[in-house]
Design an enzyme around this catalytic site. Structure first.
Site, PDB file in Angstrom:
ATOM      1  N   ASN A 148       0.859  -1.184   0.000  1.00 25.42           N
ATOM      2  CA  ASN A 148       0.000   0.000   0.000  1.00 25.42           C
ATOM      3  C   ASN A 148       0.896   1.235   0.000  1.00 25.42           C
ATOM      4  O   ASN A 148       1.492   1.576   1.023  1.00 25.42           O
ATOM      5  CB  ASN A 148      -0.895  -0.046   1.259  1.00 25.42           C
ATOM      6  CG  ASN A 148      -1.752   1.204   1.397  1.00 25.42           C
ATOM      7  OD1 ASN A 148      -1.813   2.036   0.491  1.00 25.42           O
ATOM      8  ND2 ASN A 148      -2.406   1.343   2.541  1.00 25.42           N
ATOM      9  N   TRP A 149       0.984   1.877  -1.146  1.00 26.84           N
ATOM     10  CA  TRP A 149       1.909   3.012  -1.283  1.00 26.84           C
ATOM     11  C   TRP A 149       1.350   4.297  -0.678  1.00 26.84           C
ATOM     12  O   TRP A 149       2.040   5.312  -0.646  1.00 26.84           O
ATOM     13  CB  TRP A 149       2.251   3.240  -2.763  1.00 26.84           C
ATOM     14  CG  TRP A 149       3.004   2.112  -3.409  1.00 26.84           C
ATOM     15  CD1 TRP A 149       3.450   0.962  -2.810  1.00 26.84           C
ATOM     16  CD2 TRP A 149       3.411   2.021  -4.775  1.00 26.84           C
ATOM     17  NE1 TRP A 149       4.104   0.165  -3.720  1.00 26.84           N
ATOM     18  CE2 TRP A 149       4.095   0.790  -4.938  1.00 26.84           C
ATOM     19  CE3 TRP A 149       3.275   2.854  -5.892  1.00 26.84           C
ATOM     20  CZ2 TRP A 149       4.633   0.381  -6.160  1.00 26.84           C
ATOM     21  CZ3 TRP A 149       3.815   2.448  -7.115  1.00 26.84           C
ATOM     22  CH2 TRP A 149       4.483   1.230  -7.238  1.00 26.84           C
ATOM     23  N   LYS A 150       0.113   4.261  -0.267  1.00 22.55           N
ATOM     24  CA  LYS A 150      -0.546   5.443   0.325  1.00 22.55           C
ATOM     25  C   LYS A 150      -0.358   6.661  -0.599  1.00 22.55           C
ATOM     26  O   LYS A 150      -0.324   6.485  -1.806  1.00 22.55           O
ATOM     27  CB  LYS A 150      -0.033   5.667   1.748  1.00 22.55           C
ATOM     28  CG  LYS A 150      -0.163   4.381   2.586  1.00 22.55           C
ATOM     29  CD  LYS A 150       0.029   4.579   4.057  1.00 22.55           C
ATOM     30  CE  LYS A 150      -0.156   3.241   4.788  1.00 22.55           C
ATOM     31  NZ  LYS A 150      -0.012   3.326   6.219  1.00 22.55           N
TER      32      LYS A 150
ATOM     33  N   HIS B 103      -9.444   1.263   5.370  1.00 20.51           N
ATOM     34  CA  HIS B 103      -8.133   1.437   6.011  1.00 20.51           C
ATOM     35  C   HIS B 103      -8.294   2.409   7.179  1.00 20.51           C
ATOM     36  O   HIS B 103      -9.094   3.345   7.107  1.00 20.51           O
ATOM     37  CB  HIS B 103      -7.138   1.985   4.982  1.00 20.51           C
ATOM     38  CG  HIS B 103      -5.731   1.943   5.490  1.00 20.51           C
ATOM     39  ND1 HIS B 103      -5.239   2.881   6.365  1.00 20.51           N
ATOM     40  CD2 HIS B 103      -4.721   1.064   5.269  1.00 20.51           C
ATOM     41  CE1 HIS B 103      -3.980   2.567   6.653  1.00 20.51           C
ATOM     42  NE2 HIS B 103      -3.646   1.478   5.999  1.00 20.51           N
TER      43      HIS B 103
ATOM     44  N   GLU C  75      -6.627   4.826   8.114  1.00 16.51           N
ATOM     45  CA  GLU C  75      -6.451   6.242   7.747  1.00 16.51           C
ATOM     46  C   GLU C  75      -7.733   6.800   7.133  1.00 16.51           C
ATOM     47  O   GLU C  75      -8.065   7.971   7.311  1.00 16.51           O
ATOM     48  CB  GLU C  75      -5.248   6.381   6.799  1.00 16.51           C
ATOM     49  CG  GLU C  75      -3.937   6.212   7.558  1.00 16.51           C
ATOM     50  CD  GLU C  75      -2.813   5.576   6.763  1.00 16.51           C
ATOM     51  OE1 GLU C  75      -2.869   5.565   5.525  1.00 16.51           O
ATOM     52  OE2 GLU C  75      -1.870   5.063   7.406  1.00 16.51           O
TER      53      GLU C  75
ATOM     54  N   GLU D 158      -5.158  -4.887  10.829  1.00 19.65           N
ATOM     55  CA  GLU D 158      -4.135  -3.867  11.025  1.00 19.65           C
ATOM     56  C   GLU D 158      -4.424  -3.124  12.328  1.00 19.65           C
ATOM     57  O   GLU D 158      -5.248  -2.207  12.350  1.00 19.65           O
ATOM     58  CB  GLU D 158      -4.164  -2.850   9.872  1.00 19.65           C
ATOM     59  CG  GLU D 158      -3.787  -3.417   8.530  1.00 19.65           C
ATOM     60  CD  GLU D 158      -3.199  -2.341   7.610  1.00 19.65           C
ATOM     61  OE1 GLU D 158      -2.095  -2.560   7.122  1.00 19.65           O
ATOM     62  OE2 GLU D 158      -3.836  -1.300   7.401  1.00 19.65           O
TER      63      GLU D 158
ATOM     64  N   GLY E 124       2.778   2.276  10.833  1.00 17.54           N
ATOM     65  CA  GLY E 124       3.749   3.354  10.659  1.00 17.54           C
ATOM     66  C   GLY E 124       4.479   3.731  11.932  1.00 17.54           C
ATOM     67  O   GLY E 124       5.138   4.767  11.994  1.00 17.54           O
TER      68      GLY E 124
ATOM     69  N   SER F 195       3.713  -2.035  10.349  1.00 17.04           N
ATOM     70  CA  SER F 195       5.176  -2.053  10.510  1.00 17.04           C
ATOM     71  C   SER F 195       5.819  -3.365  10.065  1.00 17.04           C
ATOM     72  O   SER F 195       6.762  -3.857  10.700  1.00 17.04           O
ATOM     73  CB  SER F 195       5.558  -1.744  11.969  1.00 17.04           C
ATOM     74  OG  SER F 195       5.129  -0.448  12.315  1.00 17.04           O
TER      75      SER F 195
ATOM     76  N   GLY G 276       2.940  -1.168   4.335  1.00 16.13           N
ATOM     77  CA  GLY G 276       2.928   0.264   4.033  1.00 16.13           C
ATOM     78  C   GLY G 276       4.335   0.739   3.693  1.00 16.13           C
ATOM     79  O   GLY G 276       4.845   0.519   2.600  1.00 16.13           O
ATOM     80  N   GLY G 277       4.998   1.366   4.665  1.00 14.55           N
ATOM     81  CA  GLY G 277       6.311   1.995   4.452  1.00 14.55           C
ATOM     82  C   GLY G 277       7.306   1.114   3.714  1.00 14.55           C
ATOM     83  O   GLY G 277       7.977   1.579   2.778  1.00 14.55           O
TER      84      GLY G 277
HETATM   85  P1  13P Z   1       3.212   0.418   7.720  1.00 15.21           P
HETATM   86  O1  13P Z   1       3.681  -0.879   7.116  1.00 15.21           O
HETATM   87  O2  13P Z   1       3.949   1.609   7.245  1.00 15.21           O
HETATM   88  O3  13P Z   1       3.110   0.327   9.217  1.00 15.21           O
HETATM   89  O4  13P Z   1       1.702   0.639   7.186  1.00 15.21           O
HETATM   90  C1  13P Z   1       0.803  -0.383   7.316  1.00 15.21           C
HETATM   91  C2  13P Z   1      -0.401  -0.033   6.544  1.00 15.21           C
HETATM   92  O5  13P Z   1      -1.142   0.863   6.907  1.00 15.21           O
HETATM   93  C3  13P Z   1      -0.669  -0.789   5.307  1.00 15.21           C
HETATM   94  O6  13P Z   1      -1.937  -0.532   4.834  1.00 15.21           O
END
Ligand code: 13P
Length: 263
Positions: free
Chosen positions: A9-11, A94, A96, A166, A172, A212, A233-234
């Site tokens: 997920n590149w956000k 998600h 967010e 999640e 993050g 993470s 994510g990251g």
């Molecule tokens: P991180 O891997 O950066 O913690 O993000 C997780 C995430 O929100 C994937 O959708």
């Protein structure tokens, strides 16, 4: 057997040329794996060009969001109908979107239904905040998010869907969730689906862990029965770490298969 799914997920990161470069680098490192499905969720803007660039035997695409109406006067939105020939998956609910954009349980329920109606597989994200965990409300939160999110689906549709656990506090933050906590949550998710939709759907449903995730921590999660992959994510923004996650998963799978054969 459920196929392992790894979703990046590149956000809201990477413009068109940066996205193209990342895909190019990933394609050099990631081989075609029969037993692992690798999915990229870039920004809405870059889905179209990346769909022309990717080797479809290696990668599938996901959108990070979409609107539940099929068309109409909804300025700024993109519908599932518009995405149906472009993506296999859409990430829905998600944390967010729930917390920054105030998406409600009802909105998320309607988005899951719209995805299925348009033949796109929903990746429904669920998870508790730190306060909810400390207050002992994790299962209640998961229950409410699952009950609402899946409420318009049939057992067959739930079996074909993906749920990503999640925990909000692990996203993050580098604050990784202990495997036993993840095991509890994942087993709760599957037992909820079994109780409401039956064993068949619960056995077919894929459940991912997200929060993470890096190449160093994945073997701890892959060992948990019922974890079918990761929502990253990251670490998905870096070609070494994302391809490292895919490679470590493949090695784990191979070791696991050897151990099973020896039994
Ligand atoms: P991180 O891997 O950066 O913690 O993000 C997780 C995430 O929100 C994937 O959708």
């Amino acid at each position: 057997m459920r196929k392992i799914l790894i979703v990046g997920n590149w956000k809201m990161n990477l413009n068109t040329s940066e996205a193209s470069l990342l895909v190019h680098r990933l394609a050099e490192r990631i081989k075609i794996h029969r037993d692992i499905e690798v999915v990229l969720a870039p920004s809405m803007l870059t889905l179209q060009p990346l769909s022309l660039q990717i080797d479809r035997r290696k990668f599938r695409l996901a959108a990070q969001n979409a609107y539940f109406r099929d068309e109409g006067a909804f300025t700024g939105e993109v519908s599932f109908t518009m995405l149906r020939d472009l993506v296999h998956y859409v990430i829905i609910g998600h944390s967010e979107r729930r917390h920054i954009f105030d998406e409600t349980l009802d909105t998320i329920r309607d988005k899951v239904a719209a995805a299925v109606r348009n033949e796109i597989t929903p990746i429904l994200c669920v998870g508790e905040t730190k306060t909810e965990r400390l207050d002992g409300e994790t299962k209640q939160v998961l229950h409410d998010q699952l009950m609402s999110g899946l409420s318009n689906l049939t057992a067959k549709e739930v079996g074909a869907a993906v749920i990503a656990y999640e925990p909000v506090w692990a996203i993050g933050s580098g604050d990784i969730a202990a495997p036993d906590k993840v095991a509890d949550a994942v087993s709760y998710i599957r037992s909820y689906v079994k109780d409401v939709f039956g064993a068949r759907g619960a056995n077919k449903l894929r459940v991912l862990y997200g929060g993470s995730v890096t190449p160093d921590v994945i073997s701890g999660y892959l060992g948990i029965s019922g974890v079918d992959g990761f929502l990253v994510g990251g670490a998905s923004l870096n070609y070494e770490s994302f391809s490292g996650i895919v490679e470590s998963t493949r090695k784990w799978q191979r070791r696991h298969a050897e151990v099973e054969n020896e039994r």
